[in-house]
Design a protein around this motif. Sequence first.
Motif, short mmCIF file in Angstrom:
data_model
loop_
_atom_site.label_atom_id
_atom_site.label_comp_id
_atom_site.label_asym_id
_atom_site.label_seq_id
_atom_site.Cartn_x
_atom_site.Cartn_y
_atom_site.Cartn_z
N ALA A 48 7.76 -12.49 -3.85
CA ALA A 48 8.37 -11.27 -4.39
C ALA A 48 9.83 -11.48 -4.77
O ALA A 48 10.30 -10.88 -5.75
N CYS A 49 10.55 -12.33 -4.03
CA CYS A 49 12.00 -12.46 -4.24
C CYS A 49 12.39 -13.58 -5.18
O CYS A 49 13.48 -13.53 -5.76
N ASP A 50 11.56 -14.59 -5.33
CA ASP A 50 11.91 -15.74 -6.17
C ASP A 50 11.30 -15.55 -7.56
O ASP A 50 10.08 -15.57 -7.72
N HIS A 51 12.13 -15.40 -8.57
CA HIS A 51 11.60 -15.14 -9.92
C HIS A 51 10.88 -16.35 -10.50
O HIS A 51 10.10 -16.22 -11.44
N HIS A 52 11.15 -17.56 -9.95
CA HIS A 52 10.42 -18.75 -10.41
C HIS A 52 8.93 -18.68 -10.04
O HIS A 52 8.11 -19.39 -10.62
N LEU A 53 8.60 -17.85 -9.06
CA LEU A 53 7.21 -17.73 -8.61
C LEU A 53 6.50 -16.52 -9.22
O LEU A 53 5.42 -16.17 -8.78
N HIS A 54 7.12 -15.89 -10.21
CA HIS A 54 6.49 -14.74 -10.85
C HIS A 54 5.54 -15.22 -11.95
O HIS A 54 5.75 -15.00 -13.15
N THR A 55 4.51 -15.93 -11.52
CA THR A 55 3.47 -16.46 -12.41
C THR A 55 2.12 -15.96 -11.89
O THR A 55 2.01 -15.49 -10.75
N PRO A 56 1.06 -16.07 -12.71
CA PRO A 56 -0.25 -15.57 -12.28
C PRO A 56 -0.72 -16.16 -10.95
O PRO A 56 -1.21 -15.43 -10.08
N MET A 57 -0.57 -17.50 -10.78
CA MET A 57 -1.07 -18.13 -9.56
C MET A 57 -0.42 -17.54 -8.31
O MET A 57 -1.10 -17.22 -7.33
N TYR A 58 0.89 -17.36 -8.34
CA TYR A 58 1.60 -16.85 -7.16
C TYR A 58 1.43 -15.34 -7.01
O TYR A 58 1.50 -14.83 -5.90
N PHE A 59 1.18 -14.66 -8.10
CA PHE A 59 0.85 -13.23 -8.00
C PHE A 59 -0.45 -13.04 -7.23
O PHE A 59 -0.56 -12.18 -6.34
N PHE A 60 -1.45 -13.86 -7.55
CA PHE A 60 -2.71 -13.79 -6.83
C PHE A 60 -2.54 -14.25 -5.38
O PHE A 60 -3.19 -13.73 -4.47
N LEU A 61 -1.68 -15.25 -5.16
CA LEU A 61 -1.42 -15.72 -3.80
C LEU A 61 -0.78 -14.61 -2.96
O LEU A 61 -1.10 -14.46 -1.77
N LEU A 62 0.11 -13.83 -3.57
CA LEU A 62 0.72 -12.69 -2.86
C LEU A 62 -0.37 -11.70 -2.45
O LEU A 62 -0.37 -11.19 -1.32
N ASN A 63 -1.29 -11.41 -3.35
CA ASN A 63 -2.40 -10.50 -3.02
C ASN A 63 -3.28 -11.07 -1.92
O ASN A 63 -3.74 -10.34 -1.03
#
Length: 307
Positions: A48-63
């Motif tokens: 949520a805090c690192d904008h480098h991880l605002h990609t589809p893969m990490y969005f699904f990982l957050l879920n």
Amino acid sequence: MSNSSSNTQFLLLAFADTRELQLLHFWLFLGIYLAALLANGLIITSVACDHHLHTPMYFFLLNLSLLDLGSISTTVPKAMANSLLDSRAISYAGCAAQVFLFVFLMSAEYFLLTVMAYDCYVAICKPLHYGTLPGSRACVHMAAAAWGTGFLYAVLHTANTFSVPLCQGNAVDQFFCKIPQILKLACSDAYLREVGVLVVGVCFVFGCFVFIVLSYGQIFRAVLRIPSEQGQHKAFSTCLPHLAVVSLFVSTGMFAYLKPPSISSPSLDLLVAVLYSVVPPAVNPLIYSMRNHAIKDALRKLITGCF
């Protein structure tokens, strides 16, 4: 107790009879639960805090981490409380809530893992289109579909399970409320109304499994065509964590529900239930962060920023 309407509580299966072992189970579950909370919480915060991880893969990982947090919080705290207080009781409403939340979160996680298989397929087999196919709106829609399908499936299962008259007492042979154990308490042949829901569930599970297998068949074919060894290694590192999580989820679930009745016993059933309901939520963050440099960097920044 003649029927479900007269049940005010259920009795869960105790981990042990002696006080010392009950306290040991409490401390063991507390350690696993705190580790799962910390690991999944760090991944959620990092993504949520690192904008480098605002990609589809990490969005699904957050879920996925949100679902893992929910699933382990559905079963473990009540088991810890019962071990600490030397109790087996759970209220009728609490049991229904456990069934609903567990089915909802576990089925939504399975659907989400299927969506993540598609994400891996697009990332490796169609890399030039990866920025357009799973766009931000499409990712939100796919994640919402996984959560929504799990919710509807849980409503259907819970409504069917708790509308069945119960005539066989109120002792549930598991450390949390599970549908098969509750249906064992049903009046003769009353559980047959659940068969239709189970058939729908099996079709969904089998369809998702086939989709995941076909996706990884295409992924491995595409990886083997990559000429450089470094490119193959990078492609494998993208999909192997997801494949490991899927394998852990599917293998423990299949063993729990498809094991032969001849090897079934209360202690084995208890161990298997712990394996598929407690271990994956605690282990999944480790699988995803162990060889993922982006996650490690984000966690390092988060921890150094806090201190």
